[in-house]
Design a protein around this motif. Structure first.
Motif, mmCIF file in Angstrom:
data_model
loop_
_atom_site.group_PDB
_atom_site.id
_atom_site.type_symbol
_atom_site.label_atom_id
_atom_site.label_comp_id
_atom_site.label_asym_id
_atom_site.label_seq_id
_atom_site.Cartn_x
_atom_site.Cartn_y
_atom_site.Cartn_z
ATOM 1 N N VAL A 7 60.714 33.855 103.265
ATOM 2 C CA VAL A 7 59.481 33.858 102.461
ATOM 3 C C VAL A 7 59.018 32.424 102.234
ATOM 4 O O VAL A 7 59.823 31.526 102.055
ATOM 5 N N LYS A 8 57.707 32.242 102.243
ATOM 6 C CA LYS A 8 57.159 30.900 102.074
ATOM 7 C C LYS A 8 56.319 30.815 100.808
ATOM 8 O O LYS A 8 55.568 31.730 100.485
ATOM 9 N N ARG A 9 56.459 29.687 100.106
ATOM 10 C CA ARG A 9 55.645 29.424 98.921
ATOM 11 C C ARG A 9 54.375 28.734 99.396
ATOM 12 O O ARG A 9 54.438 27.690 100.034
ATOM 13 N N PHE A 38 51.756 37.982 103.043
ATOM 14 C CA PHE A 38 52.415 38.740 104.115
ATOM 15 C C PHE A 38 53.923 38.838 103.879
ATOM 16 O O PHE A 38 54.567 39.787 104.328
ATOM 17 N N ASP A 39 54.467 37.835 103.177
ATOM 18 C CA ASP A 39 55.903 37.849 102.900
ATOM 19 C C ASP A 39 56.232 38.840 101.794
ATOM 20 O O ASP A 39 57.310 39.443 101.785
ATOM 21 N N GLU A 40 55.296 39.020 100.857
ATOM 22 C CA GLU A 40 55.484 40.068 99.845
ATOM 23 C C GLU A 40 55.586 41.417 100.533
ATOM 24 O O GLU A 40 56.389 42.272 100.154
ATOM 25 N N VAL A 92 57.611 17.175 101.914
ATOM 26 C CA VAL A 92 57.945 17.488 103.304
ATOM 27 C C VAL A 92 57.452 18.876 103.686
ATOM 28 O O VAL A 92 57.739 19.863 103.013
ATOM 29 N N GLU A 93 56.677 18.939 104.750
ATOM 30 C CA GLU A 93 56.249 20.220 105.307
ATOM 31 C C GLU A 93 57.070 20.457 106.565
ATOM 32 O O GLU A 93 57.040 19.646 107.479
ATOM 33 N N VAL A 94 57.808 21.542 106.599
ATOM 34 C CA VAL A 94 58.644 21.804 107.763
ATOM 35 C C VAL A 94 57.852 22.665 108.749
ATOM 36 O O VAL A 94 57.298 23.698 108.377
HETATM 37 C C1 LIG Z 1 47.032 20.164 105.273
HETATM 38 C C2 LIG Z 1 48.254 20.233 106.131
HETATM 39 C C3 LIG Z 1 48.878 19.060 106.488
HETATM 40 C C4 LIG Z 1 50.026 19.101 107.264
HETATM 41 N N1 LIG Z 1 50.620 17.932 107.561
HETATM 42 C C5 LIG Z 1 51.796 17.964 108.208
HETATM 43 C C6 LIG Z 1 52.479 16.756 108.457
HETATM 44 O O1 LIG Z 1 52.025 15.671 108.115
HETATM 45 N N2 LIG Z 1 53.654 16.842 109.094
HETATM 46 C C7 LIG Z 1 54.164 18.029 109.492
HETATM 47 O O2 LIG Z 1 55.255 18.054 110.033
HETATM 48 N N3 LIG Z 1 53.524 19.207 109.302
HETATM 49 C C8 LIG Z 1 52.349 19.189 108.679
HETATM 50 N N4 LIG Z 1 51.684 20.358 108.486
HETATM 51 C C9 LIG Z 1 52.173 21.579 109.191
HETATM 52 C C10 LIG Z 1 52.632 22.655 108.284
HETATM 53 O O3 LIG Z 1 53.212 22.256 107.133
HETATM 54 C C11 LIG Z 1 53.613 23.647 108.881
HETATM 55 O O4 LIG Z 1 53.566 23.648 110.248
HETATM 56 C C12 LIG Z 1 53.199 24.985 108.401
HETATM 57 O O5 LIG Z 1 53.063 24.989 107.012
HETATM 58 C C13 LIG Z 1 54.139 26.075 108.802
HETATM 59 O O6 LIG Z 1 53.392 27.024 109.453
HETATM 60 P P1 LIG Z 1 53.092 28.456 108.829
HETATM 61 O O7 LIG Z 1 53.822 28.592 107.562
HETATM 62 O O8 LIG Z 1 51.634 28.632 108.863
HETATM 63 O O9 LIG Z 1 53.837 29.378 109.898
HETATM 64 P P2 LIG Z 1 53.601 30.865 110.234
HETATM 65 O O10 LIG Z 1 54.166 31.010 111.584
HETATM 66 O O11 LIG Z 1 52.184 31.239 110.010
HETATM 67 O O12 LIG Z 1 54.506 31.618 109.170
HETATM 68 C C14 LIG Z 1 54.889 32.960 109.431
HETATM 69 C C15 LIG Z 1 56.040 33.408 108.564
HETATM 70 O O13 LIG Z 1 57.188 32.617 108.784
HETATM 71 C C16 LIG Z 1 57.970 32.531 107.602
HETATM 72 N N5 LIG Z 1 58.036 31.153 107.166
HETATM 73 C C17 LIG Z 1 57.215 30.137 107.545
HETATM 74 N N6 LIG Z 1 57.583 29.011 106.917
HETATM 75 C C18 LIG Z 1 58.631 29.323 106.126
HETATM 76 C C19 LIG Z 1 59.446 28.586 105.231
HETATM 77 N N7 LIG Z 1 59.220 27.289 105.005
HETATM 78 N N8 LIG Z 1 60.449 29.218 104.590
HETATM 79 C C20 LIG Z 1 60.685 30.530 104.810
HETATM 80 N N9 LIG Z 1 59.944 31.281 105.635
HETATM 81 C C21 LIG Z 1 58.942 30.690 106.284
HETATM 82 C C22 LIG Z 1 57.274 33.380 106.580
HETATM 83 O O14 LIG Z 1 57.826 34.700 106.654
HETATM 84 C C23 LIG Z 1 55.824 33.364 107.078
HETATM 85 O O15 LIG Z 1 55.078 34.464 106.651
HETATM 86 C C24 LIG Z 1 50.554 20.349 107.720
HETATM 87 C C25 LIG Z 1 49.902 21.512 107.347
HETATM 88 C C26 LIG Z 1 48.782 21.469 106.559
HETATM 89 C C27 LIG Z 1 48.153 22.754 106.154
#
Ligand SMILES: Cc1cc2nc3c(=O)[nH]c(=O)nc-3n(C[C@H](O)[C@H](O)[C@H](O)COP(=O)(O)OP(=O)(O)OC[C@H]3O[C@@H](n4cnc5c(N)ncnc54)[C@H](O)[C@@H]3O)c2cc1C
Ligand SMILES: Cc1cc2nc3c(=O)[nH]c(=O)nc-3n(C[C@H](O)[C@H](O)[C@H](O)COP(=O)(O)OP(=O)(O)OC[C@H]3O[C@@H](n4cnc5c(N)ncnc54)[C@H](O)[C@@H]3O)c2cc1C
Lengths: 250, 310
Positions: A7-9, A38-40, A92-94
């Motif tokens: 689940v993602k916040r 969608f995670d809910e 950190v955005e993973v």
């Molecule tokens: C404004 C902005 C700036 C950004 N800048 C950067 C940057 O500088 N560097 C960088 O590396 N990335 C950056 N990103 C990329 C971004 O943070 C990640 O790639 C993105 O948030 C993850 O994709 P998603 O959650 O849309 O994945 P999706 O594939 O759409 O997620 C699908 C499902 O995967 C699961 N999931 C996804 N993430 C998690 C999680 N963390 N924990 C548990 N379950 C999860 C959940 O079930 C979720 O419903 C940025 C994004 C944005 C919006």
């Protein structure tokens, strides 16, 4: 069978995101954050499968900042058994690939029969984590699920596709991602919210799984899309028809 | 740069979304096409006419008939040894396959790009279209999905690519296609329709939706769309949903009828050339993006409009 639910916040879906003035991203300070909708739906489906006797244990996992504990507690209050937070610094955005690698490492330990994810997060709209996890685990995937039936050693997934619906049968273990019409998530009751506080929540770090989370994609800038300005109001249908005629469509 | 574009088809003909992906790929480098399916030589021949294509790779095998990603991804990964980028239309099938390929190549996918800015630099929308990010990949190979509405369609005729047979590992044996319920509609497909008439929650039920919306769409030769609320309530099937989590459309003219204009809906249609809104609430957010707004009861206004259009 065990079910793993990542689940993602994310920013709450009711909040209109604002781009930061310096173009570095979207301003997430002081905005309401919630569990990705969608995670809910994924959590709800897991709980229903457990209620039907198809699963014994549900584990939720989030990769995110310390505050993602709130998101995990919400899942626990909905009926999940235990939670794992893979904690990263606030800023950190993973990326999905690294998320998928961490999830794979957790799946290696937990051996779930089913991993239920959201089809996309409403923040980055990537729509890729589930498919990537399926690839790394070398297991089948049922994306955009409209219904999920576990029967014996297989899961039958009805998928929402461009032309309508498609049904596939996957050998377990399998990865399923949820679409909007799979179910309507429950609200956690107050007693369950209290009970959730006592449920186990383990905190780990990406290093525990030996996963490199350094980004592969650099965000060079983030800007507001071109704004559409409001046009004209017409008084009645006749005036509308006149406008349509001038557009050449009536 | 050498790109491989995945051709979306129904085992009979090439789908339009492919042509937009070809345009994106052509601005990155050389374009080869991959046609994978069962009994699809005719599709490959059709694809060979697409203007900038140099070569069509044809993988004809029962394992690829239903585009099961478990079977397709290993095929693509094998072929990618000879390419720098895998380019895929961002359709439900494309979105199902591409990330699986990306993970096997150990690269981050660039999802739904809306422009090509440089060798490895693209723009894409995030947060339901409320922000546009310019992103640069640091991976050796690229996997890119392409938003169809953001690119012109490549010419479907005029090319003369050679067709080359290729093969992959075939059936992975972990997934099986069971059935499909594909709606056969007389109306144009949403993602390529020039005019779209969409209805929202206000349409009450399936019968009312059909009585009010369909005749107007017929008169205009338009495709029919809907808000999530209308789909959830069962007025129309799921594939009618326009929005952040449904279809992204950009027709010449978009009618939003009895739709409030939630950000998730706007994300799917605000690139339409002309937006026309009919809503009884003069403060409905849809009017903030509409070029032409009519504040009226749709149950009166829409039949009247249908009657007055020639
Ligand atoms: C404004 C902005 C700036 C950004 N800048 C950067 C940057 O500088 N560097 C960088 O590396 N990335 C950056 N990103 C990329 C971004 O943070 C990640 O790639 C993105 O948030 C993850 O994709 P998603 O959650 O849309 O994945 P999706 O594939 O759409 O997620 C699908 C499902 O995967 C699961 N999931 C996804 N993430 C998690 C999680 N963390 N924990 C548990 N379950 C999860 C959940 O079930 C979720 O419903 C940025 C994004 C944005 C919006
Ligand atoms: C995760 C998530 C994803 C979502 N994805 C999407 C998506 O992809 N697409 C999408 O559309 N939504 C999506 N939504 C839902 C979105 O937030 C809104 O709830 C939805 O778009 C509302 O649909 P609506 O405008 O038809 O209904 P409402 O908001 O209820 O609006 C109905 C409108 O009809 C008007 N009306 C009523 N009666 C009449 C009448 N007689 N004559 C004229 N006007 C009348 C009202 O004034 C009102 O403005 C998503 C939500 C979430 C949480």
């Amino acid at each position: 069978m065990k079910i793993l639910v990542p689940v993602k916040r994310v920013i709450d879906y009711n909040v209109k995101p604002r781009v930061k003035a310096d173009g570095s991203g979207v301003d997430l300070s002081n905005v309401k954050m919630s569990m990705n909708p969608f995670d809910e739906i994924a959590v709800e489906e897991a709980v229903r499968l457990k209620e039907k006797g198809k699963a014994e244990e549900i584990v939720v996992v989030s990769i995110g900042p310390a505050k993602a504990q709130d998101t995990l507690r919400t899942a626990l209050a909905m009926g999940v058994d235990r939670a794992i937070l893979v904690q990263v610094d606030d800023a950190v955005e993973v990326e999905p690939l690294a998320v998928a690698k961490i999830l794979k490492a957790i799946a290696d330990v937990e051996s779930p029969g089913l991993v239920l994810l959201g089809k996309q997060s409403i923040s980055d709209d990537s729509n890729q984590t589930g498919q990537m996890l399926a690839a790394l685990m070398d297991r089948p995937q049922g994306t955009f699920a409209n219904s999920v039936d576990v029967e014996g050693g297989a899961v039958i997934v009805k998928r929402e596709v461009d032309g309508g619906l498609e049904t596939v049968e996957l050998t377990l273990p399998a990865i399923v991602t949820t679409d909007l019409r799979l179910n309507e998530p429950r609200y956690a009751s107050l007693p369950n919210i209290m009970k959730a506080k006592a449920k186990p929540l383990e905190i780990r770090s990406p290093a525990d799984y030996d996963i490199d989370i350094s980004p592969r994609i650099a965000t060079l800038k983030v800007v507001e899309p071109p704004v559409r300005s409001a046009g004209v109001r017409v008084a009645d249908v006749d005036e509308l028809v006149a406008k349509l005629t001038s557009l050449g469509i009536a | 740069m050498k790109t491989l574009v995945w051709v979306e088809h129904d085992n009979a003909s090439v789908k339009d979304a492919t042509l937009s992906a070809v345009t994106a790929a052509a601005s990155m480098g050389d374009v080869d096409l991959l046609v994978a399916g069962k009994g699809v030589r005719a599709v490959a021949e059709q694809a060979a006419n697409i203007e900038p294509a140099r070569k069509v790779l044809l993988a004809d095998d029962a394992a690829y008939e239903h585009a099961l990603p478990e079977n397709l991804a290993p095929l693509v990964v094998g072929l990618m040894q000879g390419y720098d980028a895998f380019v895929v239309p961002a359709t439900t099938t494309g979105k199902n396959v591409a990330p699986r390929v990306a993970a096997l190549l150990d690269v981050m996918q660039l999802s739904e790009i809306i422009s090509v800015e440089g060798r490895k630099t693209f723009t894409r929308t995030i947060y339901a279209g409320n922000a546009v990010a310019t992103v640069e990949s640091h991976d050796a190979k690229l996997v890119v999905t392409v938003r169809g509405t953001a690119f012109d369609k490549a010419a479907a005729n005029g090319g003369s690519a050679a067709i080359e047979d290729v093969s992959g590992p075939g059936d992975a044996g972990t997934s099986r296609f069971v059935s499909a319920e594909i709606a056969r509609s007389e109306r144009p497909e949403l993602t390529s329709a020039k005019i779209i008439v969409s209805g929202g929650r206000a349409l009450k039920d399936a019968a009312t939706f059909d009585e009010v919306i369909t005749p107007l769409a017929e008169k205009l030769g338009a495709g029919v769309g809907a808000s999530r609320a209308a789909v959830d309530a069962g007025y129309v099937p799921n594939d009618f949903q326009v929005g952040q989590t449904g279809k992204i459309v950009a027709p010449e003219v978009y009618f939003a009828i009895g739709i409030s204009g939630a950000i998730q809906h706007l994300a799917g249609m605000k690139d339409s050339k002309t937006i026309i809104a009919i809503n009884k609430d003069e403060d409905a957010p849809i009017f903030q993006v509409a070029d032409i707004g009519l504040v009226a009861d749709l149950f009166k206004a829409v039949p009247e409009l249908t009657g007055k259009i020639r």
